[in-house]
Motif scaffolding. Structure first.
Motif, short mmCIF file in Angstrom:
data_model
loop_
_atom_site.label_atom_id
_atom_site.label_comp_id
_atom_site.label_asym_id
_atom_site.label_seq_id
_atom_site.Cartn_x
_atom_site.Cartn_y
_atom_site.Cartn_z
N VAL A 7 0.96 -1.27 0.01
CA VAL A 7 -0.25 0.22 0.16
C VAL A 7 0.68 0.88 0.25
O VAL A 7 1.92 1.09 0.60
N PHE A 8 0.54 2.27 -0.31
CA PHE A 8 1.47 3.24 -1.06
C PHE A 8 0.57 4.55 -0.43
O PHE A 8 -0.83 4.53 -1.18
N GLU A 94 -2.04 5.79 -5.31
CA GLU A 94 -3.22 4.71 -5.88
C GLU A 94 -1.90 5.23 -7.81
O GLU A 94 -1.84 4.19 -8.10
N PHE A 95 -1.52 6.07 -7.61
CA PHE A 95 -0.86 6.50 -8.89
C PHE A 95 0.25 5.58 -8.92
O PHE A 95 1.02 4.49 -9.97
N PRO A 226 -2.89 -6.74 -9.82
CA PRO A 226 -4.35 -6.55 -9.30
C PRO A 226 -4.50 -4.80 -8.67
O PRO A 226 -3.82 -5.24 -7.58
N VAL A 227 -4.79 -4.31 -8.72
CA VAL A 227 -4.89 -2.36 -8.35
C VAL A 227 -5.81 -2.37 -8.05
O VAL A 227 -6.78 -2.63 -8.06
N VAL A 228 -6.59 -2.18 -6.55
CA VAL A 228 -7.94 -1.00 -6.00
C VAL A 228 -8.46 0.23 -5.63
O VAL A 228 -7.16 0.58 -5.92
N ALA A 229 -9.11 0.28 -6.50
CA ALA A 229 -9.04 1.69 -6.50
C ALA A 229 -9.89 2.31 -5.61
O ALA A 229 -10.84 2.06 -4.71
N ASN A 230 -10.19 3.75 -5.52
CA ASN A 230 -10.46 3.99 -4.16
C ASN A 230 -11.74 5.08 -4.04
O ASN A 230 -12.57 4.78 -2.83
#
Length: 310
Positions: A7-8, A94-95, A226-230
């Motif tokens: 997580v970023f 997220e970027f 996979p990326v989770v979107a806000n």
């Protein structure tokens, strides 16, 4: 079986000196900072390592600086053989998650987030908008406080960070009124934040439209993680949805608590906060006591994480 999510962090995590130890110890981290400097036309190392803090705090500098420090940390972890199964990031983060997943080239991302910071800052004149944090008030009551205060202007939930921390955003008078109502509704703490704009509120809709134009200039690739979107607290279903969700994120609520719960539901039992600060680690701790939480931002935290993940 260990399942890791990286997580970023988002804006607010910056500090003078971030990334310095990695640049001094790893060529790969130095390369990331060099790429940022070349893409933006100024010395990213100087900005991050020397500041001054006032310069680093300017939104259009903060965003590319945090992205750079985060991706440098990510590359160091990868060089040590640590890779995630899922990635996510808070707001600006997220970027970083999309760069880690190879959807966006790092050089494109630093240029885009610099523009994003500029548009977000310029959209609302200083002093017109603000944000406030509620501690210990559930989301229904926070939403009620916003609804009741909305006769004084725009005020909306901006960040659902954890079960005990929710941030609201909007016009100064309306936010101040919502804080007063929130205290009456039982908030343990409610305070105005020192921010320069009402981030993640509908007041920033125009900034999102400008960001859309920047995003259309860059090429996107398929996800390697996979990326989770806000804004949905769910996975991006295709690269065709990336621009739309990033644009919506500028003026919509960040569903961070929901995003973390989604990852836990899908088997994540280890979270590594990659980049400056420990804000996300704190939120995750409030969301679940059953997961391992690590952070990686300097040599000490790296060694600790590598030992824990060995």
């Amino acid at each position: 079986m260990r399942k890791i999510a990286f997580v970023f962090p988002g804006q607010g995590a910056q500090y003078v000196g971030m990334g310095k130890e990695f640049v001094e110890n790893f060529k790969i981290a130095n390369d990331v900072f060099e790429k940022a400097s070349n893409s933006l036309g100024y010395d990213m190392k100087k900005l991050c390592f020397e500041g001054p803090e006032e310069e680093l705090k300017k939104t259009e500098n903060t965003q590319p600086a945090i992205l750079t420090a985060s991706i440098a940390s990510y590359e160091v972890l990868k060089e040590h053989g640590i890779e995630p199964k899922i990635v996510a990031g808070l707001s600006l983060g997220e970027f970083s998650a999309l760069v880690a997943s190879k959807v966006m080239a790092f050089e494109d991302a630093v240029r885009v987030v610099k523009a994003r910071g500029k548009y977000m800052q310029e959209e609302v004149p200083i002093g017109v908008g603000t944000m406030a944090a509620f501690i210990g008030l559930d989301r229904e009551k926070v939403i009620e406080a916003c609804n009741r205060a909305s006769e004084f202007g725009v005020v909306e939930p901006a960040n659902f960070n954890s079960p005990i921390q929710i941030v609201i955003s909007g016009e100064v008078k309306a936010v101040e009124k919502a804080v007063k109502i929130g205290k009456e509704l039982g908030a343990k703490k409610a305070k105005i934040l020192k921010v320069s704009a009402p981030f993640h509120s509908s007041m920033l809709y125009g900034a999102g439209e400008k960001l859309a134009k920047e995003l259309h200039k860059i090429e996107l690739n398929d996800f390697i993680y996979p990326v989770v979107a806000n804004v949905t607290a769910d996975y991006y279903d295709s690269i065709s949805s990336v621009n739309e969700l990033l644009v919506r994120q500028v003026s919509n609520s960040v569903l961070w608590e929901d995003s973390v719960r989604k990852m836990i539901l899908d088997g994540v039992n280890t979270f590594v906060e990659v980049g400056p600060g420990k804000a996300l680690s704190g939120f995750i701790k409030r969301i679940s006591r059953d997961v391992q939480i690590l952070n990686v931002e300097d040599m000490t935290s790296l060694e600790k994480a590598l030992k824990a993940l060995a």
